[in-house]
Design a protein around this motif. Structure first.
Motif, PDB file in Angstrom:
ATOM      1  N   ASP A  86      -6.531   7.248  -4.725  1.00 46.94           N
ATOM      2  CA  ASP A  86      -7.509   7.050  -3.658  1.00 46.94           C
ATOM      3  C   ASP A  86      -8.651   6.149  -4.118  1.00 46.94           C
ATOM      4  N   VAL A  87      -9.270   5.481  -3.146  1.00 49.59           N
ATOM      5  CA  VAL A  87     -10.452   4.664  -3.398  1.00 49.59           C
ATOM      6  C   VAL A  87     -11.583   5.223  -2.537  1.00 49.59           C
ATOM      7  N   ILE A  88     -12.776   5.308  -3.114  1.00 50.15           N
ATOM      8  CA  ILE A  88     -13.945   5.816  -2.395  1.00 50.15           C
ATOM      9  C   ILE A  88     -15.033   4.740  -2.412  1.00 50.15           C
ATOM     10  N   LEU A  89     -15.558   4.430  -1.236  1.00 55.08           N
ATOM     11  CA  LEU A  89     -16.646   3.468  -1.102  1.00 55.08           C
ATOM     12  C   LEU A  89     -17.874   4.182  -0.553  1.00 55.08           C
ATOM     13  N   VAL A  90     -19.017   3.989  -1.184  1.00 50.49           N
ATOM     14  CA  VAL A  90     -20.263   4.593  -0.718  1.00 50.49           C
ATOM     15  C   VAL A  90     -21.192   3.454  -0.311  1.00 50.49           C
ATOM     16  N   GLY A  91     -21.495   3.396   0.987  1.00 45.51           N
ATOM     17  CA  GLY A  91     -22.265   2.255   1.466  1.00 45.51           C
ATOM     18  C   GLY A  91     -23.098   2.554   2.690  1.00 45.51           C
ATOM     19  N   HIS A  92     -23.005   1.674   3.669  1.00 45.48           N
ATOM     20  CA  HIS A  92     -23.951   1.639   4.781  1.00 45.48           C
ATOM     21  C   HIS A  92     -23.241   1.587   6.127  1.00 45.48           C
ATOM     22  N   GLY A  93     -24.019   1.806   7.178  1.00 43.81           N
ATOM     23  CA  GLY A  93     -23.472   1.895   8.515  1.00 43.81           C
ATOM     24  C   GLY A  93     -22.851   0.624   9.059  1.00 43.81           C
ATOM     25  N   HIS A  94     -23.646  -0.435   9.228  1.00 42.94           N
ATOM     26  CA  HIS A  94     -23.102  -1.652   9.832  1.00 42.94           C
ATOM     27  C   HIS A  94     -22.022  -2.280   8.967  1.00 42.94           C
ATOM     28  N   PHE A  95     -22.258  -2.358   7.646  1.00 40.06           N
ATOM     29  CA  PHE A  95     -21.235  -2.965   6.787  1.00 40.06           C
ATOM     30  C   PHE A  95     -19.932  -2.180   6.865  1.00 40.06           C
TER      31      PHE A  95
ATOM     32  N   MET B 190       0.849  -1.184   0.000  1.00 42.98           N
ATOM     33  CA  MET B 190       0.000   0.000   0.000  1.00 42.98           C
ATOM     34  C   MET B 190       0.894   1.247   0.000  1.00 42.98           C
ATOM     35  N   VAL B 191       0.387   2.334  -0.557  1.00 44.63           N
ATOM     36  CA  VAL B 191       1.144   3.580  -0.639  1.00 44.63           C
ATOM     37  C   VAL B 191       0.618   4.539   0.421  1.00 44.63           C
ATOM     38  N   ASP B 192       1.542   5.087   1.233  1.00 44.27           N
ATOM     39  CA  ASP B 192       1.119   5.956   2.336  1.00 44.27           C
ATOM     40  C   ASP B 192       0.315   7.181   1.883  1.00 44.27           C
ATOM     41  N   ALA B 193       0.607   7.703   0.690  1.00 45.80           N
ATOM     42  CA  ALA B 193      -0.004   8.961   0.259  1.00 45.80           C
ATOM     43  C   ALA B 193      -1.461   8.786  -0.177  1.00 45.80           C
ATOM     44  N   THR B 194      -1.871   7.590  -0.513  1.00 43.90           N
ATOM     45  CA  THR B 194      -3.248   7.387  -0.941  1.00 43.90           C
ATOM     46  C   THR B 194      -4.076   6.862   0.229  1.00 43.90           C
ATOM     47  N   ALA B 195      -5.387   6.917   0.071  1.00 43.30           N
ATOM     48  CA  ALA B 195      -6.247   6.540   1.193  1.00 43.30           C
ATOM     49  C   ALA B 195      -7.555   5.953   0.689  1.00 43.30           C
ATOM     50  N   LEU B 196      -8.217   5.261   1.607  1.00 41.11           N
ATOM     51  CA  LEU B 196      -9.563   4.740   1.384  1.00 41.11           C
ATOM     52  C   LEU B 196     -10.541   5.668   2.082  1.00 41.11           C
ATOM     53  N   TYR B 197     -11.506   6.173   1.332  1.00 42.28           N
ATOM     54  CA  TYR B 197     -12.538   7.065   1.866  1.00 42.28           C
ATOM     55  C   TYR B 197     -13.864   6.317   1.897  1.00 42.28           C
ATOM     56  N   LEU B 198     -14.499   6.320   3.052  1.00 39.26           N
ATOM     57  CA  LEU B 198     -15.804   5.687   3.217  1.00 39.26           C
ATOM     58  C   LEU B 198     -16.858   6.761   3.413  1.00 39.26           C
ATOM     59  N   ILE B 199     -17.954   6.662   2.677  1.00 45.18           N
ATOM     60  CA  ILE B 199     -19.098   7.556   2.886  1.00 45.18           C
ATOM     61  C   ILE B 199     -20.312   6.684   3.195  1.00 45.18           C
ATOM     62  N   ARG B 200     -20.916   6.931   4.332  1.00 45.12           N
ATOM     63  CA  ARG B 200     -22.189   6.271   4.622  1.00 45.12           C
ATOM     64  C   ARG B 200     -23.284   7.047   3.899  1.00 45.12           C
ATOM     65  N   HIS B 201     -24.291   6.352   3.399  1.00 44.51           N
ATOM     66  CA  HIS B 201     -25.383   7.023   2.690  1.00 44.51           C
ATOM     67  C   HIS B 201     -26.044   8.077   3.575  1.00 44.51           C
TER      68      HIS B 201
ATOM     69  N   THR C 236     -13.970  16.591  -1.140  1.00 48.63           N
ATOM     70  CA  THR C 236     -13.048  17.416  -1.923  1.00 48.63           C
ATOM     71  C   THR C 236     -12.093  18.177  -1.012  1.00 48.63           C
ATOM     72  N   ALA C 237     -12.599  18.684   0.112  1.00 45.12           N
ATOM     73  CA  ALA C 237     -11.731  19.400   1.058  1.00 45.12           C
ATOM     74  C   ALA C 237     -10.677  18.473   1.653  1.00 45.12           C
ATOM     75  N   LEU C 238     -11.033  17.213   1.883  1.00 49.05           N
ATOM     76  CA  LEU C 238     -10.105  16.262   2.500  1.00 49.05           C
ATOM     77  C   LEU C 238      -9.073  15.717   1.519  1.00 49.05           C
ATOM     78  N   ARG C 239      -9.474  15.490   0.268  1.00 49.96           N
ATOM     79  CA  ARG C 239      -8.580  14.791  -0.650  1.00 49.96           C
ATOM     80  C   ARG C 239      -8.235  15.569  -1.911  1.00 49.96           C
ATOM     81  N   GLY C 240      -8.816  16.752  -2.097  1.00 47.88           N
ATOM     82  CA  GLY C 240      -8.568  17.493  -3.329  1.00 47.88           C
ATOM     83  C   GLY C 240      -9.453  16.974  -4.448  1.00 47.88           C
ATOM     84  N   ASP C 241      -9.145  17.395  -5.673  1.00 47.65           N
ATOM     85  CA  ASP C 241     -10.019  17.018  -6.787  1.00 47.65           C
ATOM     86  C   ASP C 241      -9.367  16.077  -7.784  1.00 47.65           C
TER      87      ASP C 241
END
Length: 199
Positions: free
Chosen positions: A142-151, A1-12, A47-52
């Motif tokens: 970066d990777v962005i996942l859009v999902g749910h609370g418990h999962f 894994m590369v330190d500069a990239t990140a996984l972003y999770l968004i709950r619906h 966008t504020a957290l990771r840029g565009d």
């Protein structure tokens, strides 16, 4: 894994059922007006957290509340996958924890079964598949996942090498954003449950 990239999770964003504490797995409940507002704010927060810079991958749950959140957040979804779907609560779909506890005292999704639904181990297996895909994509961005609370809580636990039931320790609000990464190869939570509110 590369330190500069990140996984972003968004709950619906918020739905009527999520606001009432009703377990919402398979049922497609639309976002409330507030849920839509927060989904848009989550996009600005992201966008504020990771840029565009374009992300390497954007995955969404197939449930409309997640796909609509991604759309309102300004994301272009690379793939819709059942692996990001919410916990299948089986016979407890649509019920609140107090209602379930009328039948099963002390019940929690973390400690008790959901008859006709998924086990914590099954959710953990799905999360592990997603994490494997994330690891493969992170060197490209970066990777962005859009999902749910418990999962997503199970996924955070899996990211840290913890069992699925350790997800109980991580709170995720509707439209909240979390950031997972690593420090020199050691998985870490960089930010957890940053609220999608106006500053």
């Amino acid at each position: 894994m590369v330190d500069a990239t990140a996984l972003y999770l968004i709950r619906h964003g918020q739905t009527e059922w999520s606001e009432l504490g009703r377990h919402t797995g398979r049922t497609d409940v639309p976002l409330t007006a507030e849920g839509k507002r927060r989904a848009r704010r989550a996009g600005r927060l992201l966008t504020a957290l990771r840029g565009d810079a374009p992300p390497a991958m954007v995955l969404s749950s197939p449930r409309d509340r997640a796909r609509r959140t991604a759309e309102l957040a300004g994301l272009t979804v690379t793939e819709v996958t059942e692996d990001l779907a919410e916990w299948d609560y089986g016979d407890y779909e649509g019920l609140t924890t107090p209602q379930i506890r009328e039948r099963v005292p002390g019940w929690t999704v973390w400690t008790h079964p959901c008859p006709g639904g998924e086990t914590a181990a099954a959710i953990g297996s799905r999360a592990a598949r997603v994490i494997e895909r994330v690891y493969a994509a992170l060197p490209s961005g970066d990777v962005i996942l859009v999902g749910h609370g418990h999962f997503s809580r199970v996924l955070v636990a899996g990211w840290l090498g913890l069992p699925p039931t350790a997800g109980v320790h991580f709170g995720l609000e509707a439209a909240g954003v979390s950031v997972l990464g690593d420090e020199r190869g050691v998985p870490q939570v960089r930010r957890l449950n940053v609220p999608a509110v106006e500053s």
